[in-house]
Design a protein around this motif. Structure first.
Motif, short mmCIF file in Angstrom:
data_model
loop_
_atom_site.label_atom_id
_atom_site.label_comp_id
_atom_site.label_asym_id
_atom_site.label_seq_id
_atom_site.Cartn_x
_atom_site.Cartn_y
_atom_site.Cartn_z
N GLN A 15 27.48 39.52 33.20
CA GLN A 15 27.18 39.34 34.62
C GLN A 15 28.41 38.93 35.41
O GLN A 15 28.56 39.29 36.57
CB GLN A 15 26.06 38.32 34.79
CG GLN A 15 24.73 38.84 34.29
CD GLN A 15 23.65 37.78 34.31
OE1 GLN A 15 23.91 36.59 34.41
NE2 GLN A 15 22.41 38.22 34.17
N ALA A 16 29.32 38.19 34.75
CA ALA A 16 30.54 37.76 35.42
C ALA A 16 31.62 38.85 35.42
O ALA A 16 32.67 38.67 36.01
CB ALA A 16 31.09 36.50 34.74
N GLY A 17 31.34 39.97 34.74
CA GLY A 17 32.30 41.06 34.71
C GLY A 17 33.39 40.90 33.66
O GLY A 17 34.36 41.64 33.64
N ARG A 18 33.25 39.94 32.76
CA ARG A 18 34.26 39.72 31.72
C ARG A 18 34.05 40.64 30.53
O ARG A 18 34.99 40.91 29.78
CB ARG A 18 34.25 38.27 31.26
CG ARG A 18 34.69 37.33 32.34
CD ARG A 18 34.66 35.90 31.82
NE ARG A 18 34.96 34.97 32.87
CZ ARG A 18 36.18 34.52 33.14
NH1 ARG A 18 37.19 34.92 32.42
NH2 ARG A 18 36.35 33.67 34.11
N ILE A 19 32.83 41.09 30.32
CA ILE A 19 32.49 42.04 29.27
C ILE A 19 31.66 43.14 29.93
O ILE A 19 30.73 42.84 30.65
CB ILE A 19 31.66 41.40 28.14
CG1 ILE A 19 32.41 40.21 27.51
CG2 ILE A 19 31.30 42.41 27.07
CD1 ILE A 19 31.56 39.41 26.54
N ILE A 38 28.03 39.97 16.19
CA ILE A 38 28.57 40.53 17.44
C ILE A 38 29.62 39.61 18.04
O ILE A 38 30.57 40.07 18.65
CB ILE A 38 27.43 40.83 18.44
CG1 ILE A 38 27.95 41.68 19.59
CG2 ILE A 38 26.78 39.54 18.93
CD1 ILE A 38 26.87 42.26 20.45
N THR A 39 29.47 38.31 17.82
CA THR A 39 30.44 37.36 18.36
C THR A 39 31.80 37.52 17.70
O THR A 39 32.81 37.12 18.26
CB THR A 39 29.93 35.92 18.18
OG1 THR A 39 29.58 35.72 16.81
CG2 THR A 39 28.74 35.65 19.08
N ARG A 40 31.84 38.11 16.54
CA ARG A 40 33.12 38.39 15.87
C ARG A 40 33.64 39.78 16.24
O ARG A 40 34.85 39.99 16.38
CB ARG A 40 32.94 38.29 14.36
CG ARG A 40 34.21 38.51 13.61
CD ARG A 40 33.99 38.37 12.13
NE ARG A 40 35.28 38.45 11.48
CZ ARG A 40 35.71 37.57 10.61
NH1 ARG A 40 34.95 36.58 10.25
NH2 ARG A 40 36.89 37.72 10.06
N LEU A 45 37.42 44.00 18.18
CA LEU A 45 37.56 45.35 18.75
C LEU A 45 38.34 45.35 20.06
O LEU A 45 38.57 46.40 20.64
CB LEU A 45 36.17 45.96 18.99
CG LEU A 45 35.33 46.21 17.74
CD1 LEU A 45 33.91 46.61 18.14
CD2 LEU A 45 35.98 47.27 16.88
N GLY A 46 38.69 44.16 20.53
CA GLY A 46 39.42 44.06 21.80
C GLY A 46 38.53 44.26 23.01
O GLY A 46 39.01 44.54 24.10
N ASP A 52 36.37 34.05 25.92
CA ASP A 52 35.17 34.43 26.66
C ASP A 52 33.92 34.29 25.79
O ASP A 52 32.89 33.79 26.24
CB ASP A 52 35.28 35.86 27.18
CG ASP A 52 36.30 36.00 28.29
OD1 ASP A 52 36.43 35.05 29.09
OD2 ASP A 52 36.95 37.05 28.36
N VAL A 53 34.03 34.71 24.54
CA VAL A 53 32.90 34.60 23.62
C VAL A 53 32.59 33.13 23.36
O VAL A 53 31.43 32.71 23.41
CB VAL A 53 33.17 35.37 22.31
CG1 VAL A 53 32.07 35.11 21.29
CG2 VAL A 53 33.29 36.87 22.59
N ALA A 54 33.63 32.35 23.09
CA ALA A 54 33.43 30.92 22.82
C ALA A 54 32.82 30.20 24.01
O ALA A 54 31.92 29.36 23.86
CB ALA A 54 34.74 30.28 22.42
N MET A 55 33.28 30.52 25.20
CA MET A 55 32.75 29.87 26.41
C MET A 55 31.30 30.26 26.64
O MET A 55 30.49 29.43 27.06
CB MET A 55 33.62 30.18 27.61
CG MET A 55 34.97 29.50 27.51
SD MET A 55 36.00 29.70 28.96
CE MET A 55 35.09 28.71 30.13
N ALA A 56 30.94 31.50 26.36
CA ALA A 56 29.56 31.95 26.53
C ALA A 56 28.65 31.20 25.55
O ALA A 56 27.57 30.73 25.93
CB ALA A 56 29.46 33.45 26.32
#
Length: 64
Positions: A15-19, A38-40, A45-46, A52-56
């Motif tokens: 939603q924030a446009g980061r992914i 998926i978090t890995r 995969l870049g 971003d994943v950690a913050m989510a």
């Protein structure tokens, strides 16, 4: 970590446009076929940064 929870947690960066939604869908398919969380996959995969994943995940769990 439960895959459904990880997907829910990753909605905020989408939603924030980061992914991009496409990146999340691609990682979800690869996760399902490979068994890799998926978090890995997203950082490997870049498709998203580790931060971003950690913050989510931090926001979703309330753990800093």
């Amino acid at each position: 970590m439960d895959a459904a929870f990880a997907m829910l947690a990753l909605c905020a960066p989408v939603q924030a446009g980061r992914i991009t939604p496409q990146a999340l869908e691609r990682a979800e398919r690869l996760s399902a076929s490979s068994g890799t969380p998926i978090t890995r996959l997203l950082p490997d995969l870049g498709l998203a940064g580790e931060r971003d994943v950690a913050m989510a995940l931090s926001a979703a769990t309330g753990i800093p």
